[in-house]
Design an enzyme around this catalytic site. Structure first.
Site, PDB file in Angstrom:
ATOM      1  N   LYS A  16      -2.638  -5.913  10.742  1.00 10.91           N
ATOM      2  CA  LYS A  16      -2.654  -7.333  11.132  1.00 10.91           C
ATOM      3  C   LYS A  16      -2.025  -8.203  10.041  1.00 10.91           C
ATOM      4  O   LYS A  16      -1.179  -9.045  10.316  1.00 10.91           O
ATOM      5  CB  LYS A  16      -4.100  -7.807  11.389  1.00 10.91           C
ATOM      6  CG  LYS A  16      -4.844  -7.012  12.450  1.00 10.91           C
ATOM      7  CD  LYS A  16      -6.243  -7.542  12.686  1.00 10.91           C
ATOM      8  CE  LYS A  16      -7.166  -7.460  11.495  1.00 10.91           C
ATOM      9  NZ  LYS A  16      -7.478  -6.087  11.026  1.00 10.91           N
ATOM     10  N   ARG A  88     -13.615 -12.740  15.334  1.00 16.13           N
ATOM     11  CA  ARG A  88     -14.083 -11.372  15.148  1.00 16.13           C
ATOM     12  C   ARG A  88     -15.166 -11.013  16.156  1.00 16.13           C
ATOM     13  O   ARG A  88     -15.593  -9.861  16.207  1.00 16.13           O
ATOM     14  CB  ARG A  88     -14.688 -11.190  13.755  1.00 16.13           C
ATOM     15  CG  ARG A  88     -13.682 -11.266  12.648  1.00 16.13           C
ATOM     16  CD  ARG A  88     -12.780 -10.055  12.681  1.00 16.13           C
ATOM     17  NE  ARG A  88     -12.904  -9.209  11.532  1.00 16.13           N
ATOM     18  CZ  ARG A  88     -12.214  -9.346  10.412  1.00 16.13           C
ATOM     19  NH1 ARG A  88     -11.368 -10.325  10.278  1.00 16.13           N
ATOM     20  NH2 ARG A  88     -12.364  -8.499   9.430  1.00 16.13           N
ATOM     21  N   ARG A 122      -3.926   1.807   0.438  1.00 16.55           N
ATOM     22  CA  ARG A 122      -3.503   0.401   0.281  1.00 16.55           C
ATOM     23  C   ARG A 122      -3.705  -0.059  -1.172  1.00 16.55           C
ATOM     24  O   ARG A 122      -4.725   0.235  -1.787  1.00 16.55           O
ATOM     25  CB  ARG A 122      -4.311  -0.505   1.204  1.00 16.55           C
ATOM     26  CG  ARG A 122      -4.019  -1.990   0.949  1.00 16.55           C
ATOM     27  CD  ARG A 122      -4.465  -2.905   2.044  1.00 16.55           C
ATOM     28  NE  ARG A 122      -5.891  -2.873   2.282  1.00 16.55           N
ATOM     29  CZ  ARG A 122      -6.479  -3.541   3.275  1.00 16.55           C
ATOM     30  NH1 ARG A 122      -5.763  -4.264   4.107  1.00 16.55           N
ATOM     31  NH2 ARG A 122      -7.776  -3.463   3.438  1.00 16.55           N
ATOM     32  N   ARG A 155      -8.561  -2.812  -3.081  1.00 19.39           N
ATOM     33  CA  ARG A 155      -9.588  -3.764  -2.644  1.00 19.39           C
ATOM     34  C   ARG A 155     -10.965  -3.103  -2.756  1.00 19.39           C
ATOM     35  O   ARG A 155     -11.116  -1.924  -2.443  1.00 19.39           O
ATOM     36  CB  ARG A 155      -9.328  -4.171  -1.188  1.00 19.39           C
ATOM     37  CG  ARG A 155      -8.740  -5.562  -1.080  1.00 19.39           C
ATOM     38  CD  ARG A 155      -8.268  -5.901   0.291  1.00 19.39           C
ATOM     39  NE  ARG A 155      -9.296  -5.879   1.315  1.00 19.39           N
ATOM     40  CZ  ARG A 155      -9.106  -6.270   2.571  1.00 19.39           C
ATOM     41  NH1 ARG A 155      -7.915  -6.721   2.939  1.00 19.39           N
ATOM     42  NH2 ARG A 155     -10.072  -6.209   3.462  1.00 19.39           N
ATOM     43  N   ARG A 166     -16.903  -1.108   8.369  1.00 15.51           N
ATOM     44  CA  ARG A 166     -16.037  -2.169   8.927  1.00 15.51           C
ATOM     45  C   ARG A 166     -15.559  -1.772  10.322  1.00 15.51           C
ATOM     46  O   ARG A 166     -15.508  -2.610  11.227  1.00 15.51           O
ATOM     47  CB  ARG A 166     -14.851  -2.431   7.988  1.00 15.51           C
ATOM     48  CG  ARG A 166     -15.262  -3.248   6.771  1.00 15.51           C
ATOM     49  CD  ARG A 166     -14.323  -3.058   5.596  1.00 15.51           C
ATOM     50  NE  ARG A 166     -12.970  -3.463   5.853  1.00 15.51           N
ATOM     51  CZ  ARG A 166     -11.912  -3.018   5.165  1.00 15.51           C
ATOM     52  NH1 ARG A 166     -12.078  -2.124   4.202  1.00 15.51           N
ATOM     53  NH2 ARG A 166     -10.717  -3.439   5.458  1.00 15.51           N
TER      54      ARG A 166
END
Ligand code: AP5
Length: 209
Positions: A16, A88, A122, A155, A166
Site C-alpha cells: 500500500k 481499517r 523491509r 521497523r 497485524r
C-alpha cells in the site's frame, strides 16, 4: 475521468505504502498514511504518540477516536488524496464517509507467505521514511538511504509475532465488512499484489481510470 479520492486497503506488507507514493505523484495529490502520521507522533513523543505506541507495538489497531480526529484534520476539504491505512474497520469507513466522498477503493490481495517474506526483508530510512527491501528494492549503497545517506533500520513492528498479529487482528478480522461496504457503493476494485512493483502499479493505474 481518473479517480482522485482514493483509498488503499490490504494486509500489512501488500505494498500500500509503495504504491501510494507512486499513485499520489502521478495524480498530483497528497499521500496520507496513518501509519506514517502515527509513527511521527510516537517519535515526537506527543500525547497522541504516547497513547498510540503500545497498540502499535502489540500489532493492534490504535483506538478509532484517536485516529479519526487526526485524519479528519488532514482530509477536510481536500479534492484529492491517496489514503493509505485508513479506514481499517467499518467504524472508520463510516467516519470517513462523514468527511469526504471516496471515488475508488483498491484492495491489494497478497498471501500470508509472501507478506511475511516481504516484511521480514523491509528496511526503512529513519529520517525520510523511504521504504526499501533486501529482496526486491535494494538501496544503491549497502544499507544506506539513497537520499539521506544514513543507515536503514527495520521497523519495530516487523517481527514475526507482531506481523502475525497485524494480519489476524487488524486485517483478517476487519476486511470482510469493509469490502462489502465499498462493494455496495460500487467503488471497489480488487488488485492482485503478487506481481512486481511495476506490474502492480500498472494494474492500480488501470483500476483508477
Ligand atoms: P501501517 O504503517 O499502515 O502498517 P500496515 O498497514 O501494517 O502496512 P505496512 O506499512 O506494513 O505495509 P504496506 O502495505 O504499506 O507495504 P509496503 O509498501 O511498505 O500501520 C502501522 C500501525 O499503525 C498499525 O499496526 C496500527 O497499530 C497503527 N495504525 C495505522 N493506521 C491505523 C488506523 N487507521 N487505525 C488504527 N490504527 C492504525 O511494502 C512492504 C515491503 O514489500 C517493502 O519492503 C516494499 O519495498 C516491498 N514491496 C512492496 N511491493 C512489492 C512488490 N510488488 N514486490 C516485491 N516487494 C514489494
Amino acid at each position: 475521468m481518473t479517480a482522485r479520492r482514493i483509498v488503499l486497503l490490504g494486509p500489512p506488507g501488500s505494498g500500500k505504502g509503495t504504491q501510494a507514493v507512486r499513485l499520489a505523484a502521478w495524480l498530483g495529490v497528497p499521500h496520507i498514511s496513518t501509519g506514517d502520521l502515527l509513527r511521527s507522533e510516537v517519535q515526537n513523543r506527543t500525547k497522541l504518540g504516547l497513547q498510540a505506541q503500545s497498540f502499535m507495538d502489540r500489532g493492534e489497531l490504535v483506538p478509532d477516536q484517536l485516529v479519526a480526529e487526526m485524519i479528519r484534520q488532514r482530509i477536510k476539504g481536500a479534492t484529492g488524496f491517496v489514503l493509505d491505512g485508513f479506514p481499517r474497520n467499518i467504524k472508520q469507513a463510516e467516519i470517513l464517509e462523514t468527511v469526504t466522498t471516496v471515488d475508488r477503493v483498491l484492495h491489494f490481495q497478497l498471501d500470508r507467505e509472501e507478506i511475511i517474506r516481504r516484511l521480514s526483508a523491509r528496511r526503512v530510512c529513519p529520517q525520510c521514511g523511504a521504504v526499501y527491501n533486501l529482496i526486491s528494492s535494494l538501496p544503491q549503497q549497502d544499507s544506506l538511504c539513497d537520499k539521506c545517506k544514513i543507515g536503514l533500520v527495520q521497523r519495530s513492528d516487523d517481527t514475526p509475532e507482531v506481523i502475525q498479529r497485524r494480519i489476524d487482528v487488524q486485517y483478517a478480522r476487519e476486511i470482510g465488512p469493509m469490502l462489502e461496504f465499498y462493494r455496495k457503493r460500487n467503488v471497489l476494485r480488487e488488485i492482485d499484489a503478487q506481481g512486481d512493483i511495476e506490474s502492480v502499479y500498472q494494474a492500480a493505474q488501470r483500476a483508477l481510470e
